[in-house]
Design a protein around this motif. Structure first.
Motif, PDB file in Angstrom:
ATOM      1  N   ARG A  72      72.506  67.854 -13.318  1.00 49.23           N
ATOM      2  CA  ARG A  72      71.161  67.863 -12.719  1.00 49.23           C
ATOM      3  C   ARG A  72      70.264  68.864 -13.462  1.00 49.23           C
ATOM      4  O   ARG A  72      69.109  68.571 -13.777  1.00 49.23           O
ATOM      5  CB  ARG A  72      71.255  68.245 -11.232  1.00 49.23           C
ATOM      6  CG  ARG A  72      69.950  68.095 -10.475  1.00 49.23           C
ATOM      7  CD  ARG A  72      70.001  68.810  -9.125  1.00 49.23           C
ATOM      8  NE  ARG A  72      69.917  70.257  -9.309  1.00 49.23           N
ATOM      9  CZ  ARG A  72      69.266  71.075  -8.485  1.00 49.23           C
ATOM     10  NH1 ARG A  72      68.695  70.603  -7.402  1.00 49.23           N
ATOM     11  NH2 ARG A  72      69.215  72.373  -8.717  1.00 49.23           N
ATOM     12  N   ASN A  73      70.823  70.042 -13.781  1.00 52.99           N
ATOM     13  CA  ASN A  73      70.071  71.044 -14.547  1.00 52.99           C
ATOM     14  C   ASN A  73      69.621  70.501 -15.893  1.00 52.99           C
ATOM     15  O   ASN A  73      68.485  70.681 -16.297  1.00 52.99           O
ATOM     16  CB  ASN A  73      70.936  72.292 -14.787  1.00 52.99           C
ATOM     17  CG  ASN A  73      70.825  73.281 -13.647  1.00 52.99           C
ATOM     18  OD1 ASN A  73      69.872  73.222 -12.865  1.00 52.99           O
ATOM     19  ND2 ASN A  73      71.781  74.175 -13.534  1.00 52.99           N
ATOM     20  N   ILE A  76      66.859  67.966 -15.355  1.00 50.26           N
ATOM     21  CA  ILE A  76      65.586  68.605 -15.003  1.00 50.26           C
ATOM     22  C   ILE A  76      64.942  69.208 -16.253  1.00 50.26           C
ATOM     23  O   ILE A  76      63.737  69.131 -16.449  1.00 50.26           O
ATOM     24  CB  ILE A  76      65.803  69.697 -13.926  1.00 50.26           C
ATOM     25  CG1 ILE A  76      66.145  69.061 -12.575  1.00 50.26           C
ATOM     26  CG2 ILE A  76      64.554  70.565 -13.779  1.00 50.26           C
ATOM     27  CD1 ILE A  76      66.447  70.058 -11.470  1.00 50.26           C
ATOM     28  N   ASP A  77      65.772  69.793 -17.126  1.00 52.47           N
ATOM     29  CA  ASP A  77      65.229  70.414 -18.343  1.00 52.47           C
ATOM     30  C   ASP A  77      64.664  69.392 -19.319  1.00 52.47           C
ATOM     31  O   ASP A  77      63.600  69.593 -19.883  1.00 52.47           O
ATOM     32  CB  ASP A  77      66.333  71.207 -19.068  1.00 52.47           C
ATOM     33  CG  ASP A  77      66.572  72.574 -18.439  1.00 52.47           C
ATOM     34  OD1 ASP A  77      65.708  73.002 -17.651  1.00 52.47           O
ATOM     35  OD2 ASP A  77      67.609  73.196 -18.725  1.00 52.47           O
TER      36      ASP A  77
END
Lengths: 113, 231
Positions: A72-73, A76-77
């Motif tokens: 998810r990180n 998102i990035d």
């Protein structure tokens, strides 16, 4: 997961699961080395013990949660278009959930047979 | 001394290019800023920001041989030739080495970098013990040059939503200040996946900080405090 909670909570989940997985992997590695040679029957014997199978289940829950936060990180990035991000997040969620169910199935079947 | 300098003038150039230039005369103890000023005499169209010349104003942040730093406190003698000078990474280039720092200062503004008091204002100083005052060391020295935030990949990807190391260092500077009375509001403002938690502890910020500060540890302390208050 609420918008407010997804910062601290996700970060905490990532760290706690990392510690649990590290401990499990270390203990597991020592256990596997000590128990050589390993056959299917030996493995089935372990799976019949609740302590082993429950830990295995917990390990996979930790792994799936950790993977969810980590990927998810990354999404998102790097993924800016919101529709593509939602699509990839859903794909990830289904993939991880599928894997989780598969592990549960393996553990249950090992218990029954 | 040989230089490769990033040049871009939006009025005349279709795209940026690296210009090779040579500086004939250098002197011992010369800083990069002195060299750039000498090069500007050779070619007055070269643009860069600078002011105090002694590492205090934070105007001349740039990418020097691949690493962000202040040109005024970077000795020429320590640099490998050809010295490659580029604008701070990830920021829109206005011209040559001059970049748009709008997002950077917006994020600084967003952390409310000032003391917030709820008690009625008195006409006397608000005193601090020396121990409490010491907590501000390593935080108040930031000159807002932007070297850290523009070296941070998370800030490159999300400059409008991630506060970045410089603003987060200032956030902790006021969170840890015993005279400030808005701890809860400040922490509430930081939650969510973007403002604070885009930090992945890459630590480019503390690697490049010309003042030797550590935004990474400040960010760690904010997370710790947040956790303490949440549980």
């Amino acid at each position: 997961m609420s918008r407010r909670a997804s910062g601290l909570k996700a970060w905490l989940v990532q760290h706690i699961t990392a510690v649990y997985m590290l401990l499990c992997t270390m203990i597991g590695a020592i256990f596997l080395i000590a128990q050589q040679p390993i056959s299917y029957t030996v493995w089935k014997g372990w799976m019949a013990q609740p302590l082993f199978s429950l830990n295995l289940l917990l390990l996979f829950i930790a792994l799936l949660l950790h993977a969810w936060v980590g990927v998810r990180n990354v999404l998102i990035d790097y993924i800016k278009p919101i529709s593509l991000r939602i699509f990839l997040l859903s794909l990830l969620a289904f993939g991880l959930a599928g894997n989780g169910l598969w592990v549960i199935e393996i553990v249950i079947r090992a218990q029954i047979s | 001394m040989r230089f490769k300098i990033y040049r871009y003038n939006p009025d005349t150039d279709t795209e940026p290019y690296m210009q090779e230039v040579e500086l004939k005369e250098t002197h011992p103890g010369m800083m990069l800023r002195d060299a750039l000023l000498a090069l500007k005499e050779q070619d007055p169209s070269l643009s860069f920001r600078h002011s105090c010349g002694e590492g205090v104003c934070g105007s001349d942040g740039m990418n020097i041989n691949g690493k962000n730093g202040l040109s005024c406190i970077t000795p020429l003698a320590e640099l490998k030739e050809p010295i490659e000078i580029r604008p701070l990474p990830g920021r829109p280039v206005i011209r040559d080495l001059v970049v748009d720092m709008g997002d950077f200062f917006d994020q600084y503004r967003a952390v409310k970098p000032y003391q917030i008091r709820k008690d009625p204002q008195k006409d006397v100083e608000i005193l601090q013990s020396p121990i409490d005052r010491d907590k501000l060391d390593g935080l108040y020295e930031c000159i807002l040059c932007g070297c850290c935030s523009t070296a941070c990949p998370s800030f490159w990807w999300n400059p409008k939503r991630f506060l970045g190391p410089a603003a987060l260092l200032q956030s902790w500077r006021f969170l840890t200040d015993t005279r400030d009375q808005a701890e809860q509001e400040r922490l509430d403002d930081l939650d969510g996946p973007y403002k604070l938690f885009r930090c992945h502890t890459i630590m480019n910020c503390l690697d490049v900080c010309p003042k030797g500060l550590s935004p990474t540890s400040a960010i760690g302390k904010i997370k710790e405090l947040m956790l303490k208050k949440a549980i």
